[in-house]
Design a protein around this motif. Structure first.
Motif, PDB file in Angstrom:
ATOM      1  N   PHE A  33       0.879  -1.169   0.000  1.00 25.88           N
ATOM      2  CA  PHE A  33       0.000   0.000   0.000  1.00 25.88           C
ATOM      3  C   PHE A  33       0.909   1.209   0.000  1.00 25.88           C
ATOM      4  O   PHE A  33       1.652   1.444   0.949  1.00 25.88           O
ATOM      5  CB  PHE A  33      -0.894   0.003   1.247  1.00 25.88           C
ATOM      6  N   LEU A  60       0.895   5.296  -0.703  1.00 27.29           N
ATOM      7  CA  LEU A  60       0.127   6.517  -0.946  1.00 27.29           C
ATOM      8  C   LEU A  60       1.022   7.715  -0.698  1.00 27.29           C
ATOM      9  O   LEU A  60       1.616   7.847   0.369  1.00 27.29           O
ATOM     10  CB  LEU A  60      -1.089   6.579  -0.011  1.00 27.29           C
ATOM     11  N   ILE A  86      -1.473   6.820  -5.714  1.00 19.93           N
ATOM     12  CA  ILE A  86      -1.658   5.636  -4.881  1.00 19.93           C
ATOM     13  C   ILE A  86      -1.452   4.372  -5.699  1.00 19.93           C
ATOM     14  O   ILE A  86      -1.869   4.275  -6.859  1.00 19.93           O
ATOM     15  CB  ILE A  86      -3.061   5.648  -4.215  1.00 19.93           C
ATOM     16  N   TYR A 127      -2.958  13.160  -5.067  1.00 20.77           N
ATOM     17  CA  TYR A 127      -2.496  11.884  -4.540  1.00 20.77           C
ATOM     18  C   TYR A 127      -1.996  10.976  -5.656  1.00 20.77           C
ATOM     19  O   TYR A 127      -2.387  11.097  -6.819  1.00 20.77           O
ATOM     20  CB  TYR A 127      -3.613  11.188  -3.749  1.00 20.77           C
TER      21      TYR A 127
END
Lengths: 301, 864
Positions: free
Chosen positions: B496, B498, B532, B530
């Motif tokens: 993950f 970000l 991601i 952002y």
């Protein structure tokens, strides 16, 4: 963008670290066979797609004695569920209609079973019964991958176990069909032993004693780590070998391939005699290959 | 009668007294002899008036007395007519004697018949040396001094200072704003006495040289007072419950290790988080529904590594403002509560600093004035867990660290105050948590293997400006630029990542239009860009018991984008009667992630019924956009609605006696449109991943009894009764919320026994969290894990939690700095509080998972 998802991922990572660091409770480890155990549900083939939708499954079940269960030792029940709600509810079926929660005759394992045909029969039955639940896709051809659930229930009268195997049904044939990991060699206390997929026990000639740990090694063929792709991109399998014993304690329950090696330690031994070792190699995508039983001699305390 | 001059042999003495250098006093002595003559003198002349002989000042006398013999011709009237020197003593004595003799007066000599006759006499005039002049008074001692508090060097103004000797006050002064005073003491030996409120009496002997000028610094020991001066100047309350926690007050609360932000967890309405979690659960709301703001900027992480330490070091904290619900319209996008971290300005009196060392971390801070208008400060803190963890980790651990857990945080701030109407502040702060570890072997779930990396960082740069246009109109504004990064991965396939850049802006205008009417309005703007990338299991939501990672469906995406969230708010304050405030408000929010507007009307009323008693009530609508992960394309459902919470509160505040205050507040929250996962989405590609089908209800009451007796004793008792329930889908059974803790009792007390010792304690008694029982397990063959079969969600409850924490502080005070040591012992009874269950691999057996055992934490801090 707030990162609540990230925070959750962090929490999961923190929990994993904490679990790894935490003092383990004094439970018997998973690698020690004390009672009835299902070591593997072997499927062949591992993936299905239209025109290639028949599958055969068999269980690798071990009795409390550590020896493979034979017909008559246990009562077995296989079932098939094309539309399962998932792990959070123990892979329960989205529908209890017989066509959707299909039960094989007692003791009979799926053999050449056309799973796609049964899934379509389930859809038809649902349609006939008044409509599809929201968890069931109305059109299978719109689903890129459907995880078909085969459930195996077994009991020896003292212990009951349930196990599931997932066989993915793809809309189209995968570029590289998945194959189970192949065991190239099993070595116990430094010596190679014959391959054995749940046949009669093979004597390793090794003795477990307090004098020395006993090394168990499973070597996988290099091509056991297959490439594959999913929604997140291309990957390569990372096979893992799980070890089992009826006496002593492994230093680790599992080891990563292709050269998976553990030590069996002379611990928690109450009596001497024969003990049985197993190893199951997994590609973590449904492919399983079993090695064992292998007999070792355990020195008395 | 012929003027026959009779000769009288007369010798008279005169003394010149030395009292005055320019004068002498002649004194007649007895006649020595009378020469024979005719007619016969019957009565010799008698000295009637003595005139001192005057010698020039500074005349050196050869002897204590000098005698000059003169011959005097006296008239028949007794006057001196002629003077002749008979036997001199030298000048200037002879001249002085003769001059004095001319002014002598006598009773005339008389014959037998009584007739006065002229007479010539011999006169001995003695001039006596004057006594030595008394020594001149000694010059005064000039004592310049400065009164400072010992250890902090804080100037002590307006302190009376006196120099005393023999019970008499010789000089007095009063110290100025900088603690300085000046005494001119007409003595070289005296006692210096100063009496400053809240400080030990200064009483020192002073030995100086006459006329000496001294400049000394005197340090006075601060002493906790039995009394404290409280100035009631409360600003307008815009929230029904707002607890202000002064940083100084809670710095020594037991169980917090000096971490001010942790004190929030002791307030009413706050659920106790698990020992490894730092979640903020306010009034039964999910952790993601509440937020922490640092001067208006929402920070993504309040605690390092799940609750160890707060990410904003306490050095520059002024206070925490804690609002568990019904917060003012300045804030939105949340349905829970808020915690506002208030930052103080750097010190302007002198350069100050501190160094801190404890079990978790070490840090330094400095601050001080840069000029008359500028002041600045900086603080940095780094953990040293990575230094000790490898030493205590078992060699055969399944985990080895290539970069052991470590965190750091920093704060820089500078304040500019050009005048009384303007203030600008620049604040730069941030935090990073990082660990890199290697799972030596496949863990309980074999997909958890390889390198674990967890890195979370944020950095914020804020400029804030406030300007007072007039007593009735002011503006407060701020603009913040932020960088945030989350990078969590396990092996190559679980990750993950970000990265986001943010702009946060706030502008608030306040206008006191009339004495009974005030208006406030402003904007609250957020923009985030952002990037991601993720491939992770779809995270179970609240109320969804977890399953092994390898059994969870995964979501994967890689995308960039931006989110814009502008908001505006307006609030009026009517004061139609003395003590009554009515505050209606409205907030409008737009969330680009879902392309929707939301409007939140809110209302607050406070009525001071009589001095010391306030009744209060509030109602409001609070809406919160879904988490971006829930509404993002590919992995979420873009068409979701904002989640809603209707919040009602009512209560009373009562001052029971001086320093003792009781607050009781009841609350009720109705939740709707809660975002829940759609289990159909895993099978049915046409089904939405998330739905606005969840509902909830929360109710309860909070009690806070705060007591402060001077500066020596303070504490509070917080009790919360609350219930929180959720219904995940229409028709589903209502269930308990994950952190449904009906009873939460916290008692905190600190006693400052002296300026050097203080002791504190904290006791907590909290209902155990609900949990979902396990009824069996299914073996999941593909990854060799067991999947638990669960009963009804959250129908069982863990054991009641209780813990007693004690703390002792010892301070060594030196003139220019202070050294403090504390021992904070958590869970002194070593009670094994249940935090969950630990299961056997196939869930056929279980044992309690307990939290922290007794844990002594030692810390040291030096301040100067």
């Amino acid at each position: 963008m707030r990162a609540r998802s990230g925070a959750t991922a962090r929490a999961a990572a923190a929990m994993a670290v904490a679990a790894a660091l935490a003092c383990a409770a004094s439970f018997t480890p998973r690698s020690v066979i004390e009672n009835l155990r299902v070591l593997a549900l072997v499927a062949s083939p591992l993936e299905l797609w239209p025109g290639h939708s028949s599958v055969t499954l068999s269980a690798r079940t071990v009795l409390a004695s550590g020896l493979p269960a034979a017909a008559g030792d246990v009562q077995e029940q296989w079932s098939f569920c094309p539309f399962s709600v998932g792990a959070s509810v123990g892979y329960a079926c989205a529908s209890t209609l017989p066509a959707c929660d299909y039960r094989f005759p007692p003791g009979a394992a799926p053999a050449g079973f056309d799973a796609l045909a049964q899934a379509q029969a389930c859809l038809a039955a649902l349609g006939a019964s008044g409509g599809l639940p929201p968890t069931v896709p109305p059109d299978l051809s719109a689903v890129a991958r459907l995880d078909l659930v085969f459930r195996y229930a077994v009991t020896d009268g003292a212990t009951a176990r349930e196990a599931v195997q997932i066989v993915p049904l793809y809309r189209t044939a995968p570029a590289v069909p998945n194959l189970p990991p192949a065991i190239q060699q099993v070595r116990i206390c430094g010596a190679a032993v014959a391959a054995n997929d749940f046949g009669p026990a093979v004597d390793s000639g090794c003795t477990l004693s307090s004098a020395a740990d006993l090394e168990v090694e499973v070597i996988l063929t290099p091509d056991s780590a297959q490439p594959y792709a999913d929604a997140s991109g291309a990957h390569v399998e990372a096979p893992v070998v799980s070890f089992y014993t009826t006496a002593g304690r492994f230093d680790y329950d599992r080891a990563s391939g292709p050269d998976a090696k553990v030590k069996l330690e002379y611990k928690e031994i109450s009596r001497g005699g024969d003990a049985w070792l197993y190893a199951v190699a997994r590609d973590l995508r449904g492919g399983e290959t079993v090695a064992g039983p292998y007999r070792i001699t355990v020195a008395g305390p | 009668m012929p003027t026959t001059r009779l000769a009288a042999a007369l010798i008279a003495g005169a003394a010149l007294l030395a009292a005055a250098p320019s004068s002498g006093v002649a004194r007649a002595e007895e006649p020595a002899r009378a020469p024979p003559a005719e007619p016969v003198l019957a009565a010799p002349p008698v000295l009637k008036k003595l005139v001192p002989a005057e010698v020039p000042p500074g005349t050196v006398f050869p002897a204590p007395e000098v005698t000059v013999v003169l011959e005097l011709d006296l008239s028949a009237a007794g006057a001196v007519e002629a003077v002749r020197l008979v036997q001199g003593a030298g000048e200037p004595f002879d001249a002085a004697a003769m001059a004095a003799a001319r002014r002598l007066e006598f009773e005339p000599g008389r014959l037998a018949g009584g007739e006065p006759v002229p007479v010539t006499i011999t006169f001995r005039l003695t001039i006596t040396a004057p006594p030595p002049a008394p020594p001149p008074p000694p010059p005064p001692v000039r004592l310049s001094g400065r009164l400072l508090e010992r250890g902090t060097r804080t100037p002590l103004p307006a302190v009376p200072v006196a120099a005393q000797a023999g019970g008499e006050t010789l000089a007095r002064a009063t110290s100025g704003d900088d603690g300085r005073f000046v005494l001119e003491v007409p003595a070289a030996s005296f006692r210096l006495v100063a009496v400053a409120p809240g400080h030990a009496r200064l009483d020192l002997p002073v030995e100086a040289r006459p006329g000496e000028e001294r400049d000394e610094t005197y340090y006075l020991d601060a002493e906790p007072s039995e009394y404290t001066a409280v100035v009631e100047g409360e600003r307008v309350r815009r929230e029904i419950t707002r607890q202000v926690i002064p940083a100084e007050e809670v710095a020594q609360v037991a169980g917090t290790q000096g971490d001010t932000v942790k004190a929030v967890l002791n307030m009413p309405g706050v659920a106790r988080p698990p020992f490894i979690g730092g979640q903020l659960v306010l009034r039964g709301s999910s952790p993601g529904d509440s937020a922490v703001f640092v001067e208006g900027v929402q920070v993504p992480l309040i605690y390092h590594f799940g609750g160890l330490r707060s990410t904003f070091a306490p050095r520059f904290l002024e206070a925490l403002e804690f609002v568990p619900g019904n917060f003012a319209p300045d804030y939105g996008r949340l349905t829970g509560g808020i915690v506002q971290v208030k930052v103080r300005d750097p010190k302007t009196d002198m350069l100050r600093g501190e160094a801190d060392l404890n079990l978790f971390d070490a840090g330094v801070a400095v601050e001080g004035p840069l000029s008359k208008r500028w002041s600045a400060g900086a603080a940095f803190r780094r953990s040293w867990i990575d230094a000790i963890l490898p030493a205590v980790l078992p060699k055969d651990s399944a985990l080895s660290f290539s970069s052991a857990p470590r965190f750091y945080d920093y704060q820089f701030l500078a304040t500019w105050k050009p005048d009384d109407r303007d203030k600008a502040r620049f604040l730069f702060f941030g935090s990073q948590d990082k660990l890199v570890a290697l799972f030596n072997r496949p863990a309980g779930d074999p997909t958890i293997t390889g390198t674990l990396q967890d890195k979370m960082a944020f950095h914020e740069l804020q400029g804030a400006w406030s300007h007072v246009f007039s007593p009735a109109l002011r503006h407060d504004g701020s603009l913040s630029l932020g960088l945030q990064g989350f990078d969590v991965s396990v092996g190559p396939d679980l990750f993950f990542n970000l990265q986001s850049r943010r702009i946060d802006g706030r502008s608030t205008w306040s206008w006191q239009a009339l004495p009974w009417l005030e208006a406030r309005g402003g904007i609250d703007f957020q923009y985030a860009w952002y990037d991601i990338r993720l491939n992770v299991p779809r995270q179970p939501q609240e109320g969804t018991p977890g399953t092994p990672v390898s059994t969870q469906p995964r979501v994967a995406t890689s995308q960039t984008g931006s989110l814009v969230s502008p908001a505006a708010f307006v609030e009026l304050r009517f004061a139609p009667a003395e003590g009554l405030d009515l505050l209606p408000s409205l907030r409008a929010d737009y969330a680009s992630a879902i392309g929707r507007w939301s409007f939140d009307p809110r209302f607050l009323a406070r009525w001071r019924v009589r001095p010391g008693t306030v009744l209060k009530a509030a109602a409001g609508l609070y809406q919160q956009p879904p988490d971006p992960g829930e509404s993002a394309r590919d992995i979420g459902t873009p068409g979701l609605l904002p989640q809603r919470s209707v919040q009602l509160s009512a209560g009373v505040e009562q001052e029971l006696r001086e320093g003792v205050r009781l607050e009781v507040t009841g609350f009720h929250k109705e939740l709707s449109r809660q975002v829940v996962q759609n289990p159909a989405a895993d099978l049915n590609p046409g089904a939405a991943a998330y739905l606005n089908e969840g509902r909830g209800r929360i109710y309860g009451a909070e009690l806070l009894l705060r007591a402060r007796f001077g500066e020596r004793i303070f504490g509070w008792l917080a009790y919360t009764y609350q219930r929180s329930f959720r219904t995940d889908h229409p028709g589903a059974a209502e269930r308990r919320f994950d952190y449904d803790q009906p009873h939460i009792l916290t008692a905190v007390a600190t006693w400052k026994a002296s300026a050097r010792w203080s002791f504190g304690g904290r006791f907590r008694l909290v209902s155990g969290n609900p949990y979902t029982p396990v009824t069996g397990a299914v073996y999941y063959a593909p990854t060799d894990v067991w999947v638990p079969l669960r009963g009804a969600v959250n129908t069982d409850r863990l054991e009641t939690f209780y813990a007693l924490d004690l703390r002792a502080d010892r301070t060594w005070i030196f003139d220019r700095w202070r050294l403090s040591a504390y021992l904070d012992v958590q869970n002194v009874t070593n009670h094994g509080n249940q935090e969950g269950w630990q299961y056997k691999f196939d869930y056929s057996d279980r044992t309690k998972l307990t939290g922290l055992p007794i844990l002594p934490i030692l810390g040291l801090k030096g301040e100067w």
